[in-house]
Design a protein around this motif. Structure first.
Motif, PDB file in Angstrom:
ATOM      1  N   MET A   1     107.874 -19.189  42.762  1.00  0.00           N
ATOM      2  CA  MET A   1     109.015 -18.299  42.880  1.00  0.00           C
ATOM      3  C   MET A   1     108.735 -17.009  42.149  1.00  0.00           C
ATOM      4  O   MET A   1     107.993 -16.975  41.190  1.00  0.00           O
ATOM      5  N   ARG A   2     109.387 -16.006  42.621  1.00  0.00           N
ATOM      6  CA  ARG A   2     109.135 -14.745  41.935  1.00  0.00           C
ATOM      7  C   ARG A   2     109.906 -14.687  40.632  1.00  0.00           C
ATOM      8  O   ARG A   2     109.480 -14.086  39.690  1.00  0.00           O
ATOM      9  N   GLN A   3     111.058 -15.305  40.567  1.00  0.00           N
ATOM     10  CA  GLN A   3     111.822 -15.185  39.319  1.00  0.00           C
ATOM     11  C   GLN A   3     112.223 -16.509  38.684  1.00  0.00           C
ATOM     12  O   GLN A   3     112.398 -16.568  37.490  1.00  0.00           O
ATOM     13  N   GLY A 527     102.741 -13.794  50.110  1.00  0.00           N
ATOM     14  CA  GLY A 527     101.459 -14.310  49.644  1.00  0.00           C
ATOM     15  C   GLY A 527     101.601 -15.085  48.336  1.00  0.00           C
ATOM     16  O   GLY A 527     100.938 -16.093  48.119  1.00  0.00           O
ATOM     17  N   HIS A 528     102.505 -14.609  47.479  1.00  0.00           N
ATOM     18  CA  HIS A 528     102.769 -15.277  46.205  1.00  0.00           C
ATOM     19  C   HIS A 528     103.256 -16.714  46.450  1.00  0.00           C
ATOM     20  O   HIS A 528     102.721 -17.670  45.886  1.00  0.00           O
ATOM     21  N   GLU A 529     104.268 -16.848  47.297  1.00  0.00           N
ATOM     22  CA  GLU A 529     104.816 -18.191  47.559  1.00  0.00           C
ATOM     23  C   GLU A 529     103.767 -19.085  48.217  1.00  0.00           C
ATOM     24  O   GLU A 529     103.651 -20.267  47.889  1.00  0.00           O
ATOM     25  N   LEU A 530     103.002 -18.515  49.135  1.00  0.00           N
ATOM     26  CA  LEU A 530     101.980 -19.308  49.814  1.00  0.00           C
ATOM     27  C   LEU A 530     100.901 -19.756  48.823  1.00  0.00           C
ATOM     28  O   LEU A 530     100.415 -20.889  48.881  1.00  0.00           O
ATOM     29  N   THR A 531     100.539 -18.863  47.902  1.00  0.00           N
ATOM     30  CA  THR A 531      99.521 -19.223  46.912  1.00  0.00           C
ATOM     31  C   THR A 531     100.018 -20.337  45.989  1.00  0.00           C
ATOM     32  O   THR A 531      99.220 -21.123  45.473  1.00  0.00           O
ATOM     33  N   HIS A 532     101.353 -20.430  45.789  1.00  0.00           N
ATOM     34  CA  HIS A 532     101.871 -21.545  44.981  1.00  0.00           C
ATOM     35  C   HIS A 532     101.444 -22.893  45.550  1.00  0.00           C
ATOM     36  O   HIS A 532     101.321 -23.874  44.818  1.00  0.00           O
ATOM     37  N   ALA A 533     101.226 -22.956  46.854  1.00  0.00           N
ATOM     38  CA  ALA A 533     100.775 -24.219  47.450  1.00  0.00           C
ATOM     39  C   ALA A 533      99.404 -24.604  46.915  1.00  0.00           C
ATOM     40  O   ALA A 533      98.989 -25.756  47.021  1.00  0.00           O
ATOM     41  N   GLY A 588     100.582 -20.830  36.754  1.00  0.00           N
ATOM     42  CA  GLY A 588     100.889 -20.966  38.186  1.00  0.00           C
ATOM     43  C   GLY A 588     101.405 -19.663  38.771  1.00  0.00           C
ATOM     44  O   GLY A 588     101.001 -19.256  39.871  1.00  0.00           O
ATOM     45  N   GLU A 589     102.275 -18.979  38.033  1.00  0.00           N
ATOM     46  CA  GLU A 589     102.838 -17.720  38.523  1.00  0.00           C
ATOM     47  C   GLU A 589     101.782 -16.610  38.529  1.00  0.00           C
ATOM     48  O   GLU A 589     101.745 -15.793  39.442  1.00  0.00           O
ATOM     49  N   ASP A 590     100.945 -16.593  37.490  1.00  0.00           N
ATOM     50  CA  ASP A 590      99.919 -15.553  37.422  1.00  0.00           C
ATOM     51  C   ASP A 590      98.903 -15.718  38.556  1.00  0.00           C
ATOM     52  O   ASP A 590      98.470 -14.745  39.171  1.00  0.00           O
ATOM     53  N   PRO A 656     108.255 -19.406  33.144  1.00  0.00           N
ATOM     54  CA  PRO A 656     106.866 -19.511  33.617  1.00  0.00           C
ATOM     55  C   PRO A 656     106.326 -18.217  34.195  1.00  0.00           C
ATOM     56  O   PRO A 656     105.197 -18.178  34.660  1.00  0.00           O
ATOM     57  N   HIS A 657     107.131 -17.142  34.196  1.00  0.00           N
ATOM     58  CA  HIS A 657     106.653 -15.851  34.697  1.00  0.00           C
ATOM     59  C   HIS A 657     106.267 -14.938  33.539  1.00  0.00           C
ATOM     60  O   HIS A 657     106.954 -14.889  32.529  1.00  0.00           O
ATOM     61  N   SER A 658     105.210 -14.176  33.726  1.00  0.00           N
ATOM     62  CA  SER A 658     104.846 -13.157  32.744  1.00  0.00           C
ATOM     63  C   SER A 658     105.809 -11.979  32.881  1.00  0.00           C
ATOM     64  O   SER A 658     106.412 -11.790  33.932  1.00  0.00           O
TER      65      SER A 658
HETATM   66 ZN   LIG Z   1     106.353 -17.951  41.815  1.00  0.00          ZN
END
Ligand SMILES: [Zn+2]
Length: 697
Positions: A1-3, A527-533, A588-590, A656-658
């Motif tokens: 997630m972004r936030q 792309g961010h959400e897909l990369t979480h996979a 994970g977020e980075d 978990p987000h920077s």
């Molecule tokens: Zn995320």
């Protein structure tokens, strides 16, 4: 997630009052409902600071103007492009709700519910008149607890109506990690009034100060309930003692990123053995969830400690603890004196917020939380056209194609693991805008003029809905975010990526803009959400959403080495004071941020190849920026933000987000395309030595 946190979801209605007060805006210019959505372009030159050198501090260059022009409103803990858009959405929904709350006729069933809910929430005079009376039935329930044997029935009742998973523990339903087609009961560690277990255990001056103020706040609340100062003080100390015991038995937040540490399947006997003396059969029957024989206990050590506490603690102490948590959960819904005391600690002391958000913001947020898909239909009808949905889907498919190529081209992964990765990628389901099937709120009775009753019935409705999933076929069409939400998520067990209509709007997704900033911004998000996979957590789930290792040992090691590069890089960044990023928590977020930007770039290249007129040359300059520069500035401008120091300290522990600055600069140093776009020289701060660059995906 972004936030929001991305950790494997536990489907329990989380009613954290601190988050009710969080979203919103400044009080001055926003105190009227909006009749249309304000337009902010997807790349806003006035948000930049062109005096800054992009090769020295790109975040300042792309966001400096935004930060200067958008001071944190007095009623906010932080302020960002996302927060501002969320507030615009709410301000628009406010008008719809205000109208529906006044109209009595011509409303359909959903309109009646959201209108009456909002109207009752706004009626502060009625709420004031009731004082602390809504607590009475709960306190009667608690008074009847004379030992562990009385706890199961009382806790079930309180948890159903309050949706408060912090009352000792949480119980809900979730997909079985080992078999994602099954929904089972989850017993989840919790029980704390402060935001994290570390808040009880850390010994630095600031942590001690927060704990001392927490005790004062608990005591103040007990005094509001009629206790003498001495009694209240003693009771508050007892609450801290119980919670400290629970904190010690809880897993550190970083360790909860490892799904294996949260996966302990037990049968009924196994569950019962953890807490002798607490009759789970009585508890589950009272929840209306009896007859199950498969459970996941996320943290067995916690439940053992809980069982011990229930057995040994003075029942009066347990009642005190329960009274506190009921009062804490309900305070924002009660008369002013409770609400203000709650705000004073949870928003002001803990997060630095200066003033309570106006009532309408909190009421719109509550409607969104409890009737989100009824409110969401109103939002989608006005704000999300089929063309917009089609455009978003087109970009999503391009990003997925980019990931497919990216996996194919990876140097470090064996063909065997690549094949599994491709299978997983091909199985990802795209959810865009809003659910295909709307939630049915028929069983949720919303009455005019009964605010706390509506809240309680809404909690019970949602809890029952979650518990009813146990043992039933999985509903894959369900969403965890409401359509107006300005956010997105990947769900490892559903193996789907979800983009609510709220996040597919300007300035994040702007159909009026050229492609470059859109592929940087929304392309980067997809792309961010897909990369979480495929991040450190997501990669542990397979194409079917099962927790199952599909990696060869060597490939897993190669992944970890590349992830370690990110961990080491982000560990050097400062959040606030002398607190650095806990980069194992943000890994994970980075990883998703970097992968997302690379995929956004790849998809944009494909898009441009089909539109050569946009590609290059002096005619391609807009606002004095080349398309490549616009791609990166467009990316960065989703992340512009300011944070209050107190709130940043809480985030350093739990988020978990920077911080936004590093979600921008931390990527640029790893992107040779960035160096080229801005002609940065070797040795400048935004340029790493090529062999030092991190890249996972
Ligand atoms: Zn995320």
């Amino acid at each position: 997630m972004r936030q929001l946190p991305t950790l494997v979801r536990i489907a329990i209605a989380a009613a954290c009052a601190a988050t009710i007060a969080a979203p919103g805006a400044s009080a001055q210019d926003t105190d009227r409902p909006a009749t249309s959505f304000p337009y902010t372009p997807g790349l806003d030159v006035t948000s930049m600071d062109k005096n800054a050198d992009p090769c020295v501090d790109f975040y300042q260059y792309a966001c400096g103007g935004w930060i200067k022009n958008n001071p944190i409103p007095a009623d906010q803990a932080r302020w960002s492009v996302y927060d501002k858009l969320a507030q615009d959405n709410r301000r628009y929904l406010w008008g719809i709700l205000e109208d529906l709350s006044k109209r009595q006729e011509g409303r359909n069933a959903n309109e009646q519910k959201i209108g009456d809910y909002f109207g009752a929430c706004m009626d502060e005079a009625a709420i004031e008149r009731r004082g602390a009376e809504p607590l009475k039935a709960y306190f009667d329930e608690i008074d009847a607890v004379h030992g562990a044997h009385d706890l199961p029935r009382a806790l079930a009742k309180l948890q159903l109506a309050l949706a408060d998973e912090r009352l000792f523990f949480g119980f809900g339903s979730n997909q079985d990690y080992a078999d994602s087609t099954r929904v089972i009961g989850f017993a989840v560690a919790s029980g704390l009034g402060l935001p994290d277990r570390d808040a009880y255990l850390k010994t630095d001056a600031r942590s001690k100060e927060i704990r001392a103020k927490y005790v004062v706040h608990v005591a103040n609340t007990f005094q509001l309930l009629g206790e003498t100062p001495a009694q209240a003080q003693q009771h508050a100390s007892q609450v801290l003692a119980i919670e400290t015991q629970l904190a010690k038995a809880s897993l550190p937040t970083v360790e909860k990123r490892n799904p294996y540490k949260l996966f302990h399947k037990v049968d009924f006997k196994g569950l019962q053995a953890l807490t002798p003396g607490f009759d789970w059969r009585v508890y589950l029957d009272a929840l209306g969830a009896g007859g199950q024989d498969t459970f996941n206990v996320t943290e067995p050590a916690f439940f053992k400690a809980l069982g011990k506490l229930w057995k040994t603690a003075d029942p009066a102490m347990l009642r005190t603890y329960m009274r506190w948590h009921v009062a804490r959960t309900m305070s924002p819904m009660l008369a002013k004196r409770f609400d203000a005391e709650h705000f004073d600690f949870y928003s002001k002391t803990l997060r630095g917020v200066e003033q309570q958000p106006p009532r309408w913001k909190r009421c719109v947020a509550l409607v969104d939380r409890q009737l989100g898909e009824a409110l969401g239909q109103e939002f989608v009808r006005r704000a999300f056209s089929p063309e917009l949905k089609e455009k978003s889907l087109h970009m999503t498919r391009q990003i997925e194609d980019a990931m497919k190529r990216d996996i194919d081209e990876l140097q470090w992964m064996s063909p065997q693991t690549k094949q599994k990765a491709q299978e997983k990628l091909a199985a990802v389901v795209n959810k865009i805008g809003y659910p295909d099937k709307w939630r049915d709120y028929a069983a949720y009775d919303v009455r005019p003029g009964d605010f706390t009753g509506n809240v309680e019935r809404g909690n019970a409705f949602e809890n029952r809905r979650q518990l009813a999933k146990i043992g039933k076929p999985l509903d894959r069409s369900e969403w965890q975010m409401t359509p107006p939400t300005v956010n997105a998520y990947f769900d490892p067990q559903m193996n789907d990526i979800n983009f609510p209509a709220g996040v597919l709007q300007p300035p994040l997704f702007d159909p009026k803009m050229d492609d470059a900033p859109n592929y940087g911004n929304t392309g980067g998000t997809i792309g961010h959400e897909l990369t979480h996979a495929f991040d450190d957590e997501g990669r542990q789930f397979d194409a079917n959403g099962n927790l199952k290792d599909w990696w060869t040992k060597k490939d897993a090691k190669e992944f970890q080495q590349r992830a370690q590069c990110i961990v080491d890089q982000y560990a050097q960044y400062k959040v606030v004071d002398d607190i650095k990023i806990n980069s194992k928590l943000t890994l994970g977020e980075d990883v998703a941020d970097l992968g997302g930007l690379i995929l956004g770039w790849m998809a944009w290249q494909t898009q441009m190849a089909g539109m050569p007129q946009q590609a290059a040359g002096p005619a391609a300059l807009r606002d004095g920026l080349s398309p490549e520069q616009r791609f990166f500035v467009g990316y960065a401008q989703w992340a512009c933000e300011s944070d209050r120091p107190a709130n940043a300290r809480v985030h350093a522990m739990t988020d978990p987000h920077s911080p936004g600055r590093y979600r921008v600069n931390g990527l640029m140093v790893n992107m040779p395309q960035f160096q080229q776009a801005f002609q940065c020289k070797a040795g400048q701060p935004m340029v790493k030595e090529p062999q030092q660059r991190c890249r996972v995906w």
